[in-house]
Design a protein around this motif. Structure first.
Motif, PDB file in Angstrom:
ATOM      1  N   VAL A   1       0.863  -1.178   0.000  1.00  0.00           N
ATOM      2  CA  VAL A   1       0.000   0.000   0.000  1.00  0.00           C
ATOM      3  C   VAL A   1       0.903   1.233   0.000  1.00  0.00           C
ATOM      4  O   VAL A   1       1.591   1.518   0.984  1.00  0.00           O
ATOM      5  CB  VAL A   1      -0.925   0.033   1.236  1.00  0.00           C
ATOM      6  N   ASP A   2       0.918   1.944  -1.108  1.00  0.00           N
ATOM      7  CA  ASP A   2       1.770   3.118  -1.217  1.00  0.00           C
ATOM      8  C   ASP A   2       1.194   4.302  -0.450  1.00  0.00           C
ATOM      9  O   ASP A   2       0.024   4.302  -0.048  1.00  0.00           O
ATOM     10  CB  ASP A   2       1.959   3.487  -2.693  1.00  0.00           C
ATOM     11  N   GLU A   3       2.000   5.319  -0.285  1.00  0.00           N
ATOM     12  CA  GLU A   3       1.610   6.498   0.490  1.00  0.00           C
ATOM     13  C   GLU A   3       0.566   7.320  -0.265  1.00  0.00           C
ATOM     14  O   GLU A   3       0.846   7.867  -1.341  1.00  0.00           O
ATOM     15  CB  GLU A   3       2.843   7.351   0.784  1.00  0.00           C
ATOM     16  N   TYR A   4      -0.623   7.427   0.304  1.00  0.00           N
ATOM     17  CA  TYR A   4      -1.687   8.169  -0.364  1.00  0.00           C
ATOM     18  C   TYR A   4      -1.384   9.656  -0.420  1.00  0.00           C
ATOM     19  O   TYR A   4      -1.769  10.335  -1.378  1.00  0.00           O
ATOM     20  CB  TYR A   4      -3.015   7.934   0.362  1.00  0.00           C
ATOM     21  N   LEU A   5      -0.689  10.185   0.572  1.00  0.00           N
ATOM     22  CA  LEU A   5      -0.371  11.616   0.576  1.00  0.00           C
ATOM     23  C   LEU A   5       0.389  12.014  -0.680  1.00  0.00           C
ATOM     24  O   LEU A   5       0.124  13.071  -1.265  1.00  0.00           O
ATOM     25  CB  LEU A   5       0.458  11.963   1.815  1.00  0.00           C
ATOM     26  N   ARG A   6       1.325  11.181  -1.097  1.00  0.00           N
ATOM     27  CA  ARG A   6       2.098  11.485  -2.306  1.00  0.00           C
ATOM     28  C   ARG A   6       1.172  11.574  -3.515  1.00  0.00           C
ATOM     29  O   ARG A   6       1.271  12.497  -4.326  1.00  0.00           O
ATOM     30  CB  ARG A   6       3.167  10.405  -2.527  1.00  0.00           C
ATOM     31  N   GLU A   7       0.269  10.610  -3.628  1.00  0.00           N
ATOM     32  CA  GLU A   7      -0.695  10.617  -4.735  1.00  0.00           C
ATOM     33  C   GLU A   7      -1.569  11.858  -4.682  1.00  0.00           C
ATOM     34  O   GLU A   7      -1.832  12.512  -5.698  1.00  0.00           O
ATOM     35  CB  GLU A   7      -1.554   9.353  -4.644  1.00  0.00           C
TER      36      GLU A   7
ATOM     37  N   ILE B   1      -1.888  14.985  -7.490  1.00  0.00           N
ATOM     38  CA  ILE B   1      -3.156  15.316  -8.151  1.00  0.00           C
ATOM     39  C   ILE B   1      -3.547  16.774  -7.903  1.00  0.00           C
ATOM     40  O   ILE B   1      -3.925  17.504  -8.828  1.00  0.00           O
ATOM     41  CB  ILE B   1      -4.281  14.377  -7.667  1.00  0.00           C
ATOM     42  N   GLU B   2      -3.446  17.205  -6.649  1.00  0.00           N
ATOM     43  CA  GLU B   2      -3.882  18.551  -6.273  1.00  0.00           C
ATOM     44  C   GLU B   2      -2.810  19.619  -6.490  1.00  0.00           C
ATOM     45  O   GLU B   2      -3.112  20.818  -6.449  1.00  0.00           O
ATOM     46  CB  GLU B   2      -4.307  18.564  -4.806  1.00  0.00           C
ATOM     47  N   ASN B   3      -1.570  19.191  -6.671  1.00  0.00           N
ATOM     48  CA  ASN B   3      -0.438  20.099  -6.853  1.00  0.00           C
ATOM     49  C   ASN B   3      -0.265  21.058  -5.673  1.00  0.00           C
ATOM     50  O   ASN B   3       0.073  22.228  -5.837  1.00  0.00           O
ATOM     51  CB  ASN B   3      -0.581  20.895  -8.160  1.00  0.00           C
ATOM     52  N   ARG B   4      -0.510  20.539  -4.492  1.00  0.00           N
ATOM     53  CA  ARG B   4      -0.318  21.305  -3.261  1.00  0.00           C
ATOM     54  C   ARG B   4      -0.335  20.329  -2.094  1.00  0.00           C
ATOM     55  O   ARG B   4      -0.643  19.147  -2.271  1.00  0.00           O
ATOM     56  CB  ARG B   4      -1.418  22.355  -3.074  1.00  0.00           C
ATOM     57  N   THR B   5      -0.012  20.827  -0.918  1.00  0.00           N
ATOM     58  CA  THR B   5      -0.101  20.006   0.293  1.00  0.00           C
ATOM     59  C   THR B   5      -1.484  20.188   0.925  1.00  0.00           C
ATOM     60  O   THR B   5      -2.152  21.204   0.687  1.00  0.00           O
ATOM     61  CB  THR B   5       0.978  20.399   1.304  1.00  0.00           C
TER      62      THR B   5
ATOM     63  N   GLY C   1      10.016  17.333  -4.132  1.00  0.00           N
ATOM     64  CA  GLY C   1       8.784  18.056  -4.442  1.00  0.00           C
ATOM     65  C   GLY C   1       8.021  18.562  -3.229  1.00  0.00           C
ATOM     66  O   GLY C   1       8.598  18.918  -2.196  1.00  0.00           O
ATOM     67  N   LEU C   2       6.687  18.560  -3.344  1.00  0.00           N
ATOM     68  CA  LEU C   2       5.825  19.185  -2.341  1.00  0.00           C
ATOM     69  C   LEU C   2       5.901  18.521  -0.981  1.00  0.00           C
ATOM     70  O   LEU C   2       5.625  19.138   0.040  1.00  0.00           O
ATOM     71  CB  LEU C   2       4.369  19.160  -2.837  1.00  0.00           C
ATOM     72  N   GLN C   3       6.252  17.249  -0.950  1.00  0.00           N
ATOM     73  CA  GLN C   3       6.214  16.516   0.314  1.00  0.00           C
ATOM     74  C   GLN C   3       7.399  16.813   1.227  1.00  0.00           C
ATOM     75  O   GLN C   3       7.364  16.493   2.400  1.00  0.00           O
ATOM     76  CB  GLN C   3       6.160  15.016   0.048  1.00  0.00           C
ATOM     77  N   ARG C   4       8.442  17.398   0.707  1.00  0.00           N
ATOM     78  CA  ARG C   4       9.633  17.631   1.502  1.00  0.00           C
ATOM     79  C   ARG C   4       9.578  19.020   2.144  1.00  0.00           C
ATOM     80  O   ARG C   4       9.393  20.027   1.462  1.00  0.00           O
ATOM     81  CB  ARG C   4      10.880  17.523   0.634  1.00  0.00           C
TER      82      ARG C   4
END
Length: 211
Positions: free
Chosen positions: A34-40, A44-48, A123-126
């Motif tokens: 199960v991959d990290e949904y936050l990354r997905e 998709i939203e191009n933001r946090t 990217g956005l997650q860091r």
């Protein structure tokens, strides 16, 4: 069986999840990653996410874990606990703590990735290397306060994978046999820099929290 991977940003959770899945599948075990949904979500939203969107992130992550095929070994690249930690860090919001701990108790094994890998922008997650230690501390505090056991995984590349397998085998000897690995000793006896036994650090940290 459900295996959770937790850890601060850029500590190799996704790479370890993939490596573990591949290794277990090579031993003819049924594995569901199960991959990290936050990354997905961020892609998709191009933001946090905003504060009010955090619960959706946490619940969707867990829903995907629970949707795994029956009888498979689930390897979850993060759990709602990580969402709760970042809600604390970013929004000073503890409202997800109880839900996250309740859901995390459904996992059989928890692996916490150590901070020994170099931080890499992604990217956005860091957010930055400066948040890794505070995030790591909050994960440990939540798990320890809820008496949820965990093992810390260090090392790079193949050594990190082997240390993770060592930790898994400690808690699931039947998997050690299926992986054709010897059951691990009661205590780790190798050099510190290759240690896969999180108990030493776990016990020290727990005593500091309770002290």
């Amino acid at each position: 069986m459900k295996i959770a991977l937790l850890g601060a940003e850029s500590t190799g959770k996704s790479q370890l999840a993939l490596a573990l899945s591949t290794r277990l599948q090579q031993s003819d075990l049924a594995v569901h990653r199960v991959d990290e949904y936050l990354r997905e979500w961020c892609d998709i939203e191009n933001r946090t996410p905003k504060r009010e969107e955090q619960r959706h992130i946490a619940q969707t992550q867990m829903d995907r874990v629970l949707a795994a095929p029956e009888g498979s070994i689930v390897i979850a690249d993060t759990t709602p606990l990580m969402t709760a930690v970042y809600s604390q860090m970013v929004f000073d919001d503890h409202s997800l703590d109880a839900y996250a701990l309740q859901q995390h108790a459904r996992f059989d094994i928890t692996l916490l990735t150590g901070l020994d890998l170099e931080w890499v922008s992604d990217g956005l997650q860091r957010v930055g290397v400066h948040v890794r230690e505070p995030v790591d501390q909050k994960i440990r505090q939540l798990l320890s306060q809820a008496n949820l056991p965990f093992q810390v995984v260090y090392g790079s590349g193949e050594q990190r994978l082997e240390n993770a397998l060592f930790c898994i085998a400690r808690q699931a000897p039947h998997l050690a046999k299926q992986l054709q690995r010897p059951e691990p000793p009661i205590r780790w006896s190798g050099p510190c820099e290759t240690c896969g036994d999180g108990d030493c650090e776990h016990r020290l940290f727990t005593s500091l929290v309770k002290g």
